[in-house]
Design a protein around this motif. Structure first.
Motif, short mmCIF file in Angstrom:
data_model
loop_
_atom_site.label_atom_id
_atom_site.label_comp_id
_atom_site.label_asym_id
_atom_site.label_seq_id
_atom_site.Cartn_x
_atom_site.Cartn_y
_atom_site.Cartn_z
N HIS A 193 14.40 -5.17 -3.24
CA HIS A 193 13.40 -6.41 -3.12
C HIS A 193 12.54 -6.56 -3.90
CE1 HIS A 193 13.88 -6.35 1.70
NE2 HIS A 193 13.73 -5.38 1.39
N SER A 194 12.92 -6.35 -6.07
CA SER A 194 12.62 -6.85 -6.86
C SER A 194 11.70 -5.79 -6.94
CB SER A 194 12.05 -8.09 -7.19
OG SER A 194 13.73 -8.09 -7.32
N GLN A 195 10.72 -4.95 -5.92
CA GLN A 195 9.91 -4.79 -6.28
C GLN A 195 10.30 -2.79 -7.03
OE1 GLN A 195 7.16 -6.39 -5.81
NE2 GLN A 195 8.75 -8.06 -4.90
N THR A 196 8.30 -2.18 -7.40
CA THR A 196 8.70 -1.21 -7.89
C THR A 196 7.88 -0.58 -7.58
OG1 THR A 196 7.03 -2.46 -9.62
CG2 THR A 196 9.65 -1.96 -10.21
N ILE A 197 8.08 1.54 -6.98
CA ILE A 197 7.05 2.27 -7.34
C ILE A 197 6.22 2.15 -7.99
CG2 ILE A 197 8.18 4.24 -7.72
CD1 ILE A 197 6.52 5.59 -5.81
N VAL B 265 3.92 -6.24 -10.19
CA VAL B 265 4.93 -7.23 -10.37
C VAL B 265 3.75 -8.50 -9.88
CG1 VAL B 265 6.78 -5.79 -9.27
CG2 VAL B 265 5.09 -6.20 -7.88
N PRO B 266 3.86 -9.76 -9.68
CA PRO B 266 3.22 -10.68 -8.88
C PRO B 266 2.82 -10.61 -7.76
CG PRO B 266 5.36 -12.13 -9.11
CD PRO B 266 5.15 -9.64 -10.00
N LEU B 267 1.63 -10.50 -7.44
CA LEU B 267 0.98 -10.82 -6.02
C LEU B 267 1.59 -12.58 -5.52
CD1 LEU B 267 -1.22 -9.56 -4.36
CD2 LEU B 267 -2.68 -11.58 -4.88
N LEU B 268 2.19 -12.31 -4.70
CA LEU B 268 2.86 -14.04 -3.93
C LEU B 268 2.52 -14.26 -2.45
CD1 LEU B 268 6.53 -12.64 -4.98
CD2 LEU B 268 4.92 -14.05 -6.32
N GLU C 194 -10.07 7.10 4.88
CA GLU C 194 -9.55 5.80 6.52
C GLU C 194 -8.72 4.81 5.28
OE1 GLU C 194 -12.35 4.88 8.84
OE2 GLU C 194 -10.95 3.27 9.56
N VAL C 195 -7.43 4.65 5.25
CA VAL C 195 -6.79 3.71 5.03
C VAL C 195 -6.05 2.67 5.61
CG1 VAL C 195 -4.95 3.56 2.99
CG2 VAL C 195 -6.27 5.43 3.57
N TYR C 196 -6.51 1.41 5.08
CA TYR C 196 -5.51 0.60 5.84
C TYR C 196 -5.00 -0.64 4.58
CZ TYR C 196 -9.34 0.66 9.52
OH TYR C 196 -9.84 1.16 10.43
N THR C 197 -3.28 -0.79 4.48
CA THR C 197 -2.83 -1.26 3.88
C THR C 197 -1.66 -2.50 4.26
OG1 THR C 197 -0.58 -0.80 2.41
CG2 THR C 197 -1.08 0.02 3.98
N VAL C 198 -1.43 -3.54 3.62
CA VAL C 198 -1.05 -4.98 4.01
C VAL C 198 0.16 -4.60 2.71
CG1 VAL C 198 -1.28 -7.48 4.36
CG2 VAL C 198 -3.03 -5.64 4.28
N GLU C 199 1.38 -5.12 3.33
CA GLU C 199 2.08 -5.78 2.62
C GLU C 199 3.54 -7.34 3.03
OE1 GLU C 199 4.61 -4.34 0.24
OE2 GLU C 199 5.18 -6.24 0.13
N ARG C 200 3.62 -7.67 1.94
CA ARG C 200 4.73 -8.69 3.09
C ARG C 200 5.90 -9.13 3.11
NH1 ARG C 200 7.19 -11.72 -1.67
NH2 ARG C 200 6.71 -13.65 -0.22
N ILE C 201 6.64 -7.72 2.38
CA ILE C 201 7.88 -7.43 2.91
C ILE C 201 7.92 -6.64 3.87
CG2 ILE C 201 10.29 -7.27 1.82
CD1 ILE C 201 8.94 -7.74 -1.21
N GLY C 202 8.54 -7.39 4.64
CA GLY C 202 8.43 -6.24 6.85
C GLY C 202 9.64 -5.03 6.22
N ASP C 203 10.61 -5.43 5.29
CA ASP C 203 11.63 -4.05 5.01
C ASP C 203 10.89 -3.45 4.48
OD1 ASP C 203 14.39 -3.27 5.04
OD2 ASP C 203 14.56 -3.66 3.38
N LEU C 204 10.06 -3.19 3.27
CA LEU C 204 9.62 -2.23 2.48
C LEU C 204 8.49 -1.80 3.51
CD1 LEU C 204 8.95 -4.38 -0.65
CD2 LEU C 204 10.49 -2.22 -0.48
N LEU C 205 7.50 -2.10 4.07
CA LEU C 205 6.70 -1.85 5.48
C LEU C 205 7.60 -1.03 6.17
CD1 LEU C 205 4.19 -1.62 5.78
CD2 LEU C 205 3.97 -3.51 7.34
#
Ligand code: SAH
Length: 228
Positions: A72-76, A220-223, A118-129
């Motif tokens: 998805h054009s993203q990187t670790i 990568v940019p915050l979209l 205690e970790v909370y994380t948010v991702e916009r791409i469902g497949d990556l999440l």
């Protein structure tokens, strides 16, 4: 050893020895990246099997100090960047509850969880999440995650002692600054496609903020919005 455990421990280019070597490189630093000093952070890098957060075809490169594609054009992120951001979050502070924006592979979240946060994380791409959740679950790591546009943060669990943003925006996102506890830190890349700085912002007791520039970085940019 079960096949799953053998995979987690790694062999050859994904072995503990290779991970230890990465830790020594992070500790030493280079001409343009300061050495990582926080032993807890170095220990987390030593513990978390980064090769399980990327495609198998790239696993032999997992312990190079470099960003790698995750689809998805993203990187670790590059290990040094992950370590530096985590170190900045912990320096002279003892955060308990932290929020990450941009789960991506789940590696940064795993490092934070390995530190006992205690970790909370948010991702916009469902497949990556979905992939990240699966990895974290298989490693037995307790991370709470949400599929959403992280520019609104995760207000239900605010305030956070620390917030890490792993995608770059032209300016600091005000909703995230609002969700920071007094004394809390926000570590985020700020800038455009060609030039970004890693910023550490600390919220003071009087409600004001102190800002420090840590290093030049490339993210990568915050979209906006979400994708399935
Ligand atoms: N922390 C990740 C790095 C992933 S790269 C890791 O350790 O692997 C940055 C991630 O931020 C990408 O997965 C991208 O989809 C995500 N992202 C970009 N804009 C976002 C937004 N507004 N909200 C949530 N995630 C976002």
């Amino acid at each position: 050893m079960t096949p799953r455990l053998r995979e987690a421990v790694g062999q050859g280019m994904t072995s503990q020895r290779v991970r230890d070597r990465l830790v020594e490189r992070l500790r030493a630093g280079t001409d343009n990246s300061a050495g990582i000093r926080d032993e807890n952070v170095l220990n987390a890098v030593r513990t978390v099997p980064r090769h399980l957060f990327i495609d198998e075809a790239l696993a032999t490169r997992a312990y190079e100090d470099t960003a790698l594609p995750i689809g998805h054009s993203q990187t670790i992120s590059q290990p040094w960047v992950v370590a530096r951001m985590t170190e900045a979050l912990l320096q002279n502070a003892s955060p308990k509850k932290v929020l990450e924006i941009g789960t991506g592979s789940g590696y940064q979240a795993a490092i934070l969880a390995a530190l006992g946060l205690e970790v909370y994380t948010v991702e916009r791409i469902g497949d990556l999440l979905r992939q990240a959740r699966k990895r974290l679950r298989q490693l037995g790591m307790n991370v709470r995650s949400k599929h959403d546009d992280g520019r609104i943060g995760w207000p239900e669990h605010a305030p956070y002692d620390g917030i890490i943003v792993t995608a770059a925006a032209p300016a600091l996102v005000s909703a995230l600054v609002d969700q920071l506890a007094v004394g809390g830190r926000l570590v985020a890349p700020v800038g455009g496609a060609s030039s970004q700085s890693l910023i550490k912002l600390t919220k003071r007791e009087d409600g004001g903020v102190d800002e420090e520039v840590l290093a030049p970085v490339v993210f990568v940019p915050l979209l906006s919005g979400t994708l399935d």
